[in-house]
Design an enzyme around this catalytic site. Structure first.
Site, PDB file in Angstrom:
ATOM      1  N   MET A   1      -2.860  -6.608  -2.934  1.00  0.00           N
ATOM      2  CA  MET A   1      -2.168  -5.318  -2.921  1.00  0.00           C
ATOM      3  C   MET A   1      -1.252  -5.228  -1.690  1.00  0.00           C
ATOM      4  O   MET A   1      -0.512  -6.148  -1.401  1.00  0.00           O
ATOM      5  CB  MET A   1      -3.166  -4.166  -2.975  1.00  0.00           C
ATOM      6  CG  MET A   1      -4.122  -4.238  -4.152  1.00  0.00           C
ATOM      7  SD  MET A   1      -3.278  -4.124  -5.727  1.00  0.00           S
ATOM      8  CE  MET A   1      -4.684  -3.981  -6.816  1.00  0.00           C
ATOM      9  N   SER A   2      -1.331  -4.121  -0.954  1.00  0.00           N
ATOM     10  CA  SER A   2      -0.381  -3.899   0.137  1.00  0.00           C
ATOM     11  C   SER A   2      -0.666  -4.713   1.389  1.00  0.00           C
ATOM     12  O   SER A   2       0.102  -4.637   2.359  1.00  0.00           O
ATOM     13  CB  SER A   2      -0.320  -2.413   0.483  1.00  0.00           C
ATOM     14  OG  SER A   2       0.341  -1.705  -0.538  1.00  0.00           O
ATOM     15  N   MET A   3      -1.723  -5.508   1.393  1.00  0.00           N
ATOM     16  CA  MET A   3      -1.854  -6.482   2.480  1.00  0.00           C
ATOM     17  C   MET A   3      -0.682  -7.463   2.444  1.00  0.00           C
ATOM     18  O   MET A   3      -0.354  -8.091   3.455  1.00  0.00           O
ATOM     19  CB  MET A   3      -3.181  -7.221   2.388  1.00  0.00           C
ATOM     20  CG  MET A   3      -4.391  -6.341   2.610  1.00  0.00           C
ATOM     21  SD  MET A   3      -5.904  -7.248   2.954  1.00  0.00           S
ATOM     22  CE  MET A   3      -6.180  -8.125   1.405  1.00  0.00           C
TER      23      MET A   3
END
Length: 439
Positions: free
Chosen positions: A156-158
């Site tokens: 995801m937003s990592m």
């Protein structure tokens, strides 16, 4: 509620999960982690799977709970992707020193009175995989749900944190001027809101953008962005932008750049364009060249792409648990792994210093009070100097320099918002750090 307007394609659902942050719960949690286990529910099992157990195109519910507990480990079966190559050399194995006492570490969640154990917190947060490194050695490793040790999971937003890690490396090396106006690098963005912003403002998400992420509004900008970015054929009569880069050229300015932090994934896509223009390489190739192929990775990663093959710099990465542990160790050790410096220590020092706390406070993250955002890493400013890459549904690389500790968690929590998970996770991480330091 956001789930009233499910995306018409998988990418839209993935984009929603990548950009949601600090939002209210998406609905009641109907099933426990055990009851929603993908194997127990039988998703995509059988030859062929029964019709009521399929997770596939063109349905729009891939990330609806509980199907999403299967989806997070199988994204490339649903979407076109590009490889983040680990190269041709052999992996460098991590050393194990497993600690059986960790499951018994206890803490009190925020706002609670009763203690919870580390082991209990795993199911409470719908954990699919968790790795703990202490002193550079694996002291804990856990897999559940859709994930096994050979599997890969959506970061995801990592992904954002890795995209900006590449940018920060270029800044420190003098190849990218953080004070430069974006349109001096990407002339195509001259008439967009990004054109007058500095590279640093994009890196720290302090751009003033006319961009709505109101998921209850079917006319919000997020849906236009998602339609543009979908790699699937556009519907008949579609006349909007095609791909990330075309969409970015349509974004207008709202307010002054630098005034406030605002979490908007389109900043990550703009930065992906910037670093690709500067280096002549897309994000997948640059990530492979500078990090993945040099850190002793066990597996390739992969990233979803738009219809033109542009990687989703804001949320498209999937990778193995131990390989993200290596990324965390790189951040902990100032860019050094396996005795080799992959980038200068100043890269990590710049990130750890944190961003503008006043600008961050305006965003109202109740569980992250006193924190900041720098180069798309979340900086806690606690007494351990901890900082993290974070993604919705519970993804994290949590780095605690004082405790010499890295935690990587993959999860499929039913609500996208980490505000629902932080009251358990953050006290657990602090208690674990104190436990390891006392040994």
């Amino acid at each position: 509620m956001a789930d009233r307007y499910l995306f018409s394609s998988f990418f839209k659902t993935l984009a929603l999960c990548a950009v949601l942050s600090g939002s209210p719960a998406l609905g009641e949690i109907a099933l426990t982690a055990e009851a929603s286990d993908p194997a127990r529910l039988g998703w995509m099992q059988g030859f062929p799977p029964p019709a009521d157990k399929l997770v596939m195109q063109p349905e729009s519910d891939f990330f609806s709970f509980p199907k999403m507990r299967w989806t997070v480990c199988h994204i490339r079966e649903l979407m076109p992707t590009k490889q983040v190559s680990r190269g041709l050399s052999g992996p460098v194995p991590l050393t194990y020193a497993l600690d059986r006492g960790i499951d018994s570490v206890s803490f009190v969640p925020m706002g609670a009175e009763a203690e919870m154990s580390w082991a209990e917190s795993l199911a409470a947060n719908y954990t699919d995989g968790l790795l703990i490194l202490h002193g550079g050695k694996i002291v804990y490793e856990y897999y559940s749900g859709c994930l096994g040790e050979a599997g890969k999971h959506a970061a995801m937003s990592m992904t954002k944190s890795l995209t900006v890690l590449l940018a920060e490396i270029l800044v420190v090396e003098g190849r990218l001027d953080e004070g430069a106006k974006v349109d001096s690098i990407i002339p195509e963005l001259e008439d967009s809101a990004f054109g007058s912003a500095t590279v640093r403002q994009v890196m720290d998400m302090t751009t003033g953008l006319q961009y709505s992420e109101n998921y209850a509004d079917p006319n919000a900008d997020i849906w236009v962005y998602s339609e543009a970015a979908s790699p699937l054929p556009k519907p008949e009569g579609y006349v909007g932008p095609n791909g990330y880069f075309e969409y970015l050229q349509t974004v207008k300015q709202d307010g002054s750049h630098g005034d406030a932090f605002g979490y908007r994934t389109i900043n990550s896509d703009a930065l992906g364009w910037i670093i690709s223009r500067v280096t002549g390489k897309d994000v997948t190739h640059l990530l492979s060249e500078r990090i993945w192929s040099r850190m002793g990775a066990e597996q390739d990663g992969y990233m979803t792409v738009d219809a033109k093959g542009t990687p989703f710099a804001g949320g498209g990465l999937s990778a193995g648990l131990r390989d993200l542990g290596r990324v965390g160790q790189l951040m902990l050790s100032g860019g050094v792994i396996n005795g080799e410096a992959l980038f200068p220590r100043k890269v990590v020092d710049n990130i750890r210093a944190g961003g503008d706390r006043e600008a961050f406070a305006k965003a109202g993250y109740s569980t992250l009070a006193g924190g900041s955002y720098r180069s798309m890493w979340w900086v806690f400013h606690n007494n351990h100097g901890a900082f993290a890459a974070r993604g919705v549904h519970g993804q994290t690389i949590y780095v605690d320099p004082t405790a010499d500790m890295v935690i990587v968690r993959f999860a499929s929590f039913p609500s996208a918002a980490n505000a629902q998970i932080d009251p358990t996770s953050l006290p657990a991480y602090q208690a674990l750090a104190e436990y390891l330091m006392a040994k």
